[in-house]
Design a protein around this motif. Structure first.
Motif, PDB file in Angstrom:
ATOM      1  N   GLU A  42       0.841  -1.198   0.000  1.00  8.67           N
ATOM      2  CA  GLU A  42       0.000   0.000   0.000  1.00  8.67           C
ATOM      3  C   GLU A  42       0.877   1.249   0.000  1.00  8.67           C
ATOM      4  OE1 GLU A  42      -2.138   3.394   1.660  1.00  8.67           O
ATOM      5  OE2 GLU A  42      -0.686   2.235   2.814  1.00  8.67           O
ATOM      6  N   GLY A  69       2.298   1.615  -3.429  1.00  7.14           N
ATOM      7  CA  GLY A  69       1.262   2.151  -4.313  1.00  7.14           C
ATOM      8  C   GLY A  69       1.057   3.642  -4.112  1.00  7.14           C
ATOM      9  N   THR A  70       1.064   4.077  -2.867  1.00  8.34           N
ATOM     10  CA  THR A  70       0.890   5.494  -2.564  1.00  8.34           C
ATOM     11  C   THR A  70       2.083   6.306  -3.047  1.00  8.34           C
ATOM     12  OG1 THR A  70      -0.472   4.931  -0.667  1.00  8.34           O
ATOM     13  CG2 THR A  70       0.462   7.150  -0.703  1.00  8.34           C
ATOM     14  N   LEU A  78       4.016   5.505  -5.559  1.00  9.67           N
ATOM     15  CA  LEU A  78       3.893   5.560  -7.023  1.00  9.67           C
ATOM     16  C   LEU A  78       2.757   6.475  -7.465  1.00  9.67           C
ATOM     17  CD1 LEU A  78       4.558   1.811  -7.872  1.00  9.67           C
ATOM     18  CD2 LEU A  78       6.055   3.765  -8.338  1.00  9.67           C
ATOM     19  N   LEU A  79       1.723   6.582  -6.647  1.00 11.08           N
ATOM     20  CA  LEU A  79       0.604   7.463  -6.963  1.00 11.08           C
ATOM     21  C   LEU A  79       1.076   8.908  -7.093  1.00 11.08           C
ATOM     22  CD1 LEU A  79      -2.481   7.480  -7.365  1.00 11.08           C
ATOM     23  CD2 LEU A  79      -2.699   7.821  -4.914  1.00 11.08           C
ATOM     24  N   LYS A  80       1.997   9.292  -6.247  1.00 11.92           N
ATOM     25  CA  LYS A  80       2.550  10.642  -6.315  1.00 11.92           C
ATOM     26  C   LYS A  80       3.255  10.860  -7.660  1.00 11.92           C
ATOM     27  CE  LYS A  80       4.261  14.420  -4.065  1.00 11.92           C
ATOM     28  NZ  LYS A  80       3.488  15.487  -3.512  1.00 11.92           N
ATOM     29  N   ALA A 101       2.639   9.141 -10.411  1.00  9.20           N
ATOM     30  CA  ALA A 101       1.735   8.877 -11.536  1.00  9.20           C
ATOM     31  C   ALA A 101       1.133  10.164 -12.096  1.00  9.20           C
ATOM     32  CB  ALA A 101       0.627   7.913 -11.104  1.00  9.20           C
ATOM     33  N   PRO A 112       4.411   4.534 -13.633  1.00  6.80           N
ATOM     34  CA  PRO A 112       4.007   4.686 -12.227  1.00  6.80           C
ATOM     35  C   PRO A 112       2.524   4.355 -11.998  1.00  6.80           C
ATOM     36  CG  PRO A 112       5.260   6.601 -12.944  1.00  6.80           C
ATOM     37  CD  PRO A 112       4.995   5.765 -14.154  1.00  6.80           C
ATOM     38  N   SER A 113       1.685   4.652 -12.982  1.00  6.58           N
ATOM     39  CA  SER A 113       0.253   4.346 -12.856  1.00  6.58           C
ATOM     40  C   SER A 113       0.022   2.844 -12.793  1.00  6.58           C
ATOM     41  CB  SER A 113      -0.526   4.944 -14.030  1.00  6.58           C
ATOM     42  OG  SER A 113      -0.429   6.339 -14.035  1.00  6.58           O
ATOM     43  N   CYS A 131       1.332   1.494  -9.506  1.00  3.53           N
ATOM     44  CA  CYS A 131       0.415   1.868  -8.438  1.00  3.53           C
ATOM     45  C   CYS A 131      -0.774   0.916  -8.389  1.00  3.53           C
ATOM     46  CB  CYS A 131      -0.046   3.307  -8.665  1.00  3.53           C
ATOM     47  SG  CYS A 131      -1.338   3.850  -7.545  1.00  3.53           S
ATOM     48  N   TYR A 148      -1.592  -1.697  -5.359  1.00  2.00           N
ATOM     49  CA  TYR A 148      -2.846  -1.629  -4.606  1.00  2.00           C
ATOM     50  C   TYR A 148      -3.635  -2.936  -4.720  1.00  2.00           C
ATOM     51  CZ  TYR A 148      -2.681   3.344  -3.376  1.00  2.00           C
ATOM     52  OH  TYR A 148      -2.356   4.560  -2.832  1.00  2.00           O
TER      53      TYR A 148
END
Length: 107
Positions: free
Chosen positions: A13, A16-17, A19-21, A23, A31-32, A35, A39
């Motif tokens: 998690e 994923g978070t 990588l979310l930054k 993305a 990165p998307s 992520c 997740y």
């Protein structure tokens, strides 16, 4: 084994978070994808953890560790800041998780 699954779920998690930054609103492909995969795997592992850990304890632990780690990641990697009230909030979450783990549910 439940806490191993929970630790792995929390780790994914956080990945994923992180990588979310990067993305950038899901405008960057790698990165998307990373992520979404992180997740997906984290929720799979969380579901496995719930086979042997109460939901309230597992989710509180997940939240507390996630908050603490994300604060350190945001400060260390993204050079974001946190104020005194933010630190108090994190301490209160940790206290709540400790209380829930010790007194909140029957094991």
């Amino acid at each position: 084994m439940g806490y191993v699954y929970l630790f792995l779920a929390i780790s994914l998690e956080l990945l994923g978070t992180f990588l979310l930054k990067y993305a950038a609103g899901f405008t960057k492909l790698l990165p998307s994808l990373g992520c979404l995969i992180a997740y997906g795997l984290c929720f799979f592992l969380f579901s496995k953890a719930l086979l042997s850990i109460n939901l309230s304890v597992a989710y509180a632990t997940w939240s507390a560790i996630g908050i603490i780690a994300s604060v350190f990641i945001s400060i260390g990697i993204f050079k974001e800041t946190i104020n005194f009230l933010g630190i108090i909030g994190v301490v209160l979450v940790i206290a709540g998780v400790i209380l829930l783990n010790v007194y909140g549910t029957s094991h």
